[in-house]
Write a protein that holds these residues in place. Structure first.
Motif, short mmCIF file in Angstrom:
data_model
loop_
_atom_site.label_atom_id
_atom_site.label_comp_id
_atom_site.label_asym_id
_atom_site.label_seq_id
_atom_site.Cartn_x
_atom_site.Cartn_y
_atom_site.Cartn_z
N SER A 391 0.84 -1.20 0.00
CA SER A 391 0.00 0.00 0.00
C SER A 391 0.88 1.25 0.00
O SER A 391 1.85 1.34 0.75
CB SER A 391 -0.89 0.02 1.24
OG SER A 391 -1.57 1.26 1.34
N PHE A 393 -0.24 4.10 0.92
CA PHE A 393 -0.79 4.99 1.94
C PHE A 393 0.06 4.92 3.21
O PHE A 393 0.72 3.91 3.48
CB PHE A 393 -2.23 4.61 2.26
CG PHE A 393 -3.13 4.56 1.05
CD1 PHE A 393 -3.01 5.50 0.03
CD2 PHE A 393 -4.10 3.58 0.93
CE1 PHE A 393 -3.83 5.45 -1.08
CE2 PHE A 393 -4.93 3.52 -0.18
CZ PHE A 393 -4.79 4.46 -1.19
N PRO A 394 0.08 6.00 3.99
CA PRO A 394 0.87 6.00 5.23
C PRO A 394 0.53 4.80 6.12
O PRO A 394 -0.65 4.52 6.37
CB PRO A 394 0.48 7.33 5.90
CG PRO A 394 0.05 8.20 4.76
CD PRO A 394 -0.60 7.30 3.77
N LYS A 395 1.55 4.08 6.58
CA LYS A 395 1.33 2.88 7.39
C LYS A 395 0.59 3.18 8.69
O LYS A 395 -0.12 2.32 9.22
CB LYS A 395 2.68 2.20 7.67
CG LYS A 395 3.31 1.55 6.45
CD LYS A 395 4.60 0.85 6.82
CE LYS A 395 5.15 0.03 5.66
NZ LYS A 395 5.34 0.81 4.43
N ASP A 396 0.76 4.38 9.21
CA ASP A 396 0.11 4.74 10.47
C ASP A 396 -1.40 4.97 10.32
O ASP A 396 -2.09 5.13 11.33
CB ASP A 396 0.75 6.00 11.06
CG ASP A 396 2.18 5.75 11.51
OD1 ASP A 396 2.52 4.56 11.72
OD2 ASP A 396 2.95 6.72 11.63
N ASN A 397 -1.88 4.98 9.08
CA ASN A 397 -3.32 5.21 8.87
C ASN A 397 -4.17 4.05 9.35
O ASN A 397 -5.36 4.22 9.63
CB ASN A 397 -3.60 5.46 7.39
CG ASN A 397 -3.19 6.87 6.97
OD1 ASN A 397 -2.44 7.53 7.68
ND2 ASN A 397 -3.66 7.31 5.82
N GLU A 563 -5.43 8.05 0.83
CA GLU A 563 -4.33 8.41 1.72
C GLU A 563 -4.81 9.19 2.93
O GLU A 563 -4.08 9.31 3.92
CB GLU A 563 -3.29 9.23 0.95
CG GLU A 563 -3.83 10.55 0.39
CD GLU A 563 -2.77 11.29 -0.40
OE1 GLU A 563 -1.62 10.81 -0.44
OE2 GLU A 563 -3.11 12.35 -0.98
N ASN A 564 -6.03 9.70 2.88
CA ASN A 564 -6.55 10.48 4.00
C ASN A 564 -7.40 9.66 4.98
O ASN A 564 -7.74 10.14 6.06
CB ASN A 564 -7.40 11.65 3.47
CG ASN A 564 -6.57 12.61 2.63
OD1 ASN A 564 -5.44 12.94 2.99
ND2 ASN A 564 -7.13 13.05 1.51
N ARG A 566 -8.31 6.94 7.79
CA ARG A 566 -7.65 6.32 8.94
C ARG A 566 -8.62 5.35 9.61
O ARG A 566 -9.83 5.58 9.62
CB ARG A 566 -7.19 7.37 9.96
CG ARG A 566 -6.22 8.40 9.37
CD ARG A 566 -5.80 9.42 10.41
NE ARG A 566 -4.83 8.85 11.36
CZ ARG A 566 -5.00 8.80 12.66
NH1 ARG A 566 -6.13 9.24 13.21
NH2 ARG A 566 -4.06 8.30 13.46
#
Length: 603
Positions: A391, A393-397, A563-564, A566
Motif C-alpha cells: 500500500s 498509503f501511510p502505514k500509520d493510517n 491516503e486520508n 484512517r
C-alpha cells in the motif's frame, strides 16, 4: 504494476497480482492490456463478480479512450436488459427460463407472439449501432435502445462483435454453454485473448459452485404440485406424481438424523431408486420427464407465462447424478432451509484452467496472500508469475490490535460461557468510546450469543439480521451513513461481502472471533481430496487459514480507501497471532487508551 503487466503481455505469460484497493489497479492493468490488444489484433476480456464492478470498469475505460482508439462494451444477462420483462412485470424468472422464453419469442414459435423489441432492433440495427460512442455505460445503452423501442440485449451483442474490450461476469467465460455463445457473438479466438480476472480471490469458490448442483425438498414438492396442476403421465407402471412422492420420502429418510450435512454414497442412493422403479430404465424416465417439461414450457410461453418446469429441473439433476464420474465429485445430504441432496464438486481447476488457453491472463485482488495457495487451486499446467505491491498509503493510517484472553474457538465457548462474556465486555468498552464502529462475527450464531449480554451502549445501533430483506438492509445502511453509530453483522452477511466505508464512515472495526470456515462434511471432503496432492499444512492454509486471513484483511481494509482515510482494528481472539504474517498487529493492553491515542483524544 504497469511494467509487470507489460512484461507478461510481451512474453504471453500469466500473472497473479495482489495490490491494495484505492491505488488505481484497474487502470494500471487496463491501459497496457488495451494498448497491446490494439497493436496485436487481440481482444481483452475483463471478468468481474458483480454488475456494479462492470460499470466501474466501463467508467475507467471512458477515461482511457482519451489516449487509445478502442471500442468497449459491458455484457450482462438478458434479465438485466430485457424490456419485454419490464413491460410484462415479470420478476420471478431465472436466467435459463428467460433465455428459453427469449429464443421462442424471437422465432414466434408455439403460437407465441414475436417480440416487438427484437423486430425493431432488426429494422434499425444500422442506425442504432452508429449512435454509440464506445465505451457505453449500461444506462446509455438502455436509453438509446429505448429511443428506437429496440432490444438492448441485441444491441449489446452487436456492439460486442466490434469491441476490443468486453467486460463480463465470470460465468460468461467459465460456463461452457454460455462461452460458446459469446465466442459466436464476438468472433473470439481464445489464443488471441487477454483475460483480466478482477477480485480473483472469489474465483475458486465460484468455480466449485458452477460445477455443483442441488436438489431440494422444495423443488420436488413444486414438481409434484406442477404435475397435479397440469396433469401427470405415466411411463410403464410408474406414475410421475408417485415418483415425486417417493423422492420426497427418500430425502426425508436420508436427512432424518442430519444436523448440518453428511456424505452420501451415490451407489446406495441409486440402488434405492432402482428398487423403486423395478425394470424401468432410469434414463427412459429422465427422458420422459424432460419431454414433459419441454411440452409444458411451450404451453406456458403461448399463454405469456414464464417457461418453468420443476419436473425438468429434477430430470437434469438425476441425469447429472447418474452419469457424473469425475474423481472430485461427491454427494452430500443436509438441512439448510429444508432437506437437500447436493452434487458437490471439490476442484475448481476443471473450470478455471480454461484460462490457460488464453494468450495471457492477469489476476488481480487486494487480498490474495499467500498467492501460491491461489495458484495451486486455479492453475493446472501453467506456473504464472506472482507479484505483490504494498500500500502506498501511510502505514500509520491503519493500526490493528489483538486481545489475548478471549476466543470463539468452539471447544472453548462450549465449556466456558465466561469467554463470551469477556468478549462482550471488550465490545462494550470499545463501542462506548463513540466512534463509528463495525463489529463482525464469524457467524450469526456467535453474534446472537454475544448480544444476549448487556453491552451498555446508548448510541445509534444497527444489526444486520440473517434474513433481512434488501429494502430493510438498504434502509439500515442509509441511516448509518447519515447518523453513524455501531453496526453488528456477520462475516456471512452482505456488509462483509464488499461494502466500503471510506471517509470516516467506519472508524473502528472489531473482528469478534477468527472467521474460519464452519466445520462440515463439505470441509472434510475437501481436506481428504487435497491431501492426496498437498501436505496437510498446505491443505490447512488453502481451506482454513487463507480464507480467514482474507476476510479479516478485507474487513480492515474497507476503512482505508485513500491516503486520508484512517482506521483502527481490534481482533478479539487469541488465535490472531497466527495471522501476523499477513496482518501487522500489536497485543492490546488497554482498549480505551489505544483508541484515545490513535484518535489523539485525552481521557
Amino acid at each position: 504494476m504497469v511494467r509487470s503487466v507489460e512484461e507478461a503481455l510481451k512474453n504471453g505469460t500469466h500473472l497473479v497480482m495482489e495490490a491494495p484497493t484505492g491505488i488505481g489497479k484497474t487502470v494500471a492493468v487496463l491501459a497496457p492490456s488495451i494498448e497491446f490488444a490494439i497493436d496485436n489484433d487481440m481482444k481483452v476480456l475483463y471478468l468481474t463478480r458483480t454488475n456494479s464492478q462492470q460499470e466501474q470498469v466501463i467508467k475507467e475505460a471512458k477515461q482511457l479512450r482519451k489516449f487509445y482508439d478502442f471500442n468497449a462494451v459491458s455484457v450482462m444477462g438478458r434479465r438485466t436488459y430485457c424490456l419485454y420483462l419490464r413491460d410484462s412485470k415479470i420478476v420471478d424468472i431465472n436466467n435459463e427460463e428467460i433465455t428459453e422464453m427469449c429464443n421462442r419469442l424471437k422465432r414466434g414459435v408455439e403460437n407465441s407472439k414475436i417480440c416487438k423489441y427484437f423486430i425493431n432492433f432488426q429494422n434499425h440495427e444500422y442506425d442504432l449501432i452508429n449512435r454509440f460512442e464506445s465505451p457505453a455505460t449500461f444506462d446509455e445503452l438502455i436509453d438509446i435502445s429505448k429511443e428506437y423501442d429496440a432490444c438492448p440485449y441485441e444491441v449489446m451483442k452487436r456492439l460486442s462483435s466490434r469491441a476490443h474490450l468486453i467486460v463480463m461476469p465470470y460465468i460468461y467465460y467459465f460456463n461452457d454453454f454460455i462461452n460458446e455463445i459469446i465466442v459466436e457473438w464476438t468472433n473470439l479466438e481464445l489464443s488471441k485473448t487477454i483475460i483480466i480476472v478482477d477480485e480473483a480471490h472469489n474465483l475458486p469458490d465460484f468455480a466449485r459452485d458452477l460445477r455443483s448442483e442441488r436438489m431440494t425438498m422444495k423443488t420436488i414438492a413444486n414438481a409434484e404440485r406442477e404435475l397435479k396442476t397440469h396433469g401427470s403421465d405415466s411411463i410403464g407402471n410408474l406414475n410421475l406424481i408417485d415418483f415425486m412422492g417417493f423422492l420426497m420420502e427418500t430425502l426425508n429418510d436420508l436427512t432424518a438424523d442430519v444436523v448440518d450435512d453428511k456424505r452420501l454414497n451415490r451407489d446406495n442412493f441409486l440402488d434405492i431408486i432402482k428398487r423403486y422403479i423395478h425394470d424401468t430404465d432410469i434414463f427412459e424416465i429422465i427422458n420422459f420427464m424432460e419431454k414433459y417439461a419441454e411440452n409444458l414450457k411451450s404451453f406456458m410461453i403461448a399463454k405469456g407465462e414464464v417457461p418453468r418446469s420443476y419436473v425438468g429441473r429434477i430430470a437434469k439433476f438425476l441425469e447429472k447424478m447418474f452419469i457424473e464420474e469425475n474423481s472430485d465429485i461427491f454427494y452430500i445430504v443436509g438441512r439448510d432451509i429444508g432437506p437437500y441432496l447436493e452434487i458437490f464438486a471439490v476442484d475448481p481447476r476443471p473450470v478455471t484452467s480454461k484460462i490457460e488457453r488464453a494468450y495471457s491472463s492477469i489476476h488481480i485482488s487486494g487480498t490474495l496472500t499467500p498467492i501460491n495457495d491461489y495458484v495451486s487451486t486455479v492453475f493446472s499446467k501453467i506456473k504464472p508469475g506472482e507479484k505483490q505491491f504494498p500500500s502506498p498509503f501511510p502505514k500509520d493510517n491503519l493500526k490493528v490490535y489483538y486481545v489475548n484472553d478471549v476466543t470463539t474457538r468452539y471447544e472453548d465457548i462450549a465449556i466456558n460461557i465466561d469467554v463470551l462474556m469477556k468478549m462482550a465486555d471488550y465490545i462494550s468498552r470499545i463501542i462506548r468510546m463513540n466512534y463509528n464502529t463495525l463489529v463482525l462475527f464469524p457467524s450469526y450464531r456467535i453474534m446472537d450469543k454475544i448480544m444476549e449480554f448487556d453491552l451498555q451502549y446508548s448510541g445509534e445501533f444497527y444489526r444486520e439480521k440473517q434474513n433481512m430483506s434488501q429494502t430493510e438492509f438498504n434502509d439500515m445502511i442509509g441511516r448509518f451513513r447519515r447518523k453513524g453509530g455501531t453496526i453488528f453483522s456477520s462475516f456471512g452477511g452482505r456488509i462483509a461481502e464488499g461494502m466500503d466505508f471510506p471517509n470516516g464512515q467506519i472508524e473502528i472495526t472489531i473482528i469478534a472471533g477468527i472467521p474460519y470456515p464452519k466445520p462440515s462434511e463439505r470441509m472434510k471432503i475437501m481436506e481428504e481430496y487435497y491431501e492426496k496432492e498437498f501436505d496437510k499444512n498446505k491443505v490447512f492454509n488453502i481451506l482454513y487459514r487463507s480464507p480467514a486471513s482474507r476476510k479479516m484483511r478485507q474487513a480492515l481494509g474497507r476503512m482505508i480507501r485513500s491516503e486520508n482515510d484512517r482506521g483502527l482494528g481490534f481482533i478479539l481472539d487469541r488465535r490472531a497471532k497466527k495471522f501476523s504474517d499477513y496482518i501487522k498487529m500489536t497485543e492490546s493492553k488497554n482498549v480505551e487508551n489505544e483508541i484515545s491515542k490513535f484518535f489523539e483524544v485525552k481521557i
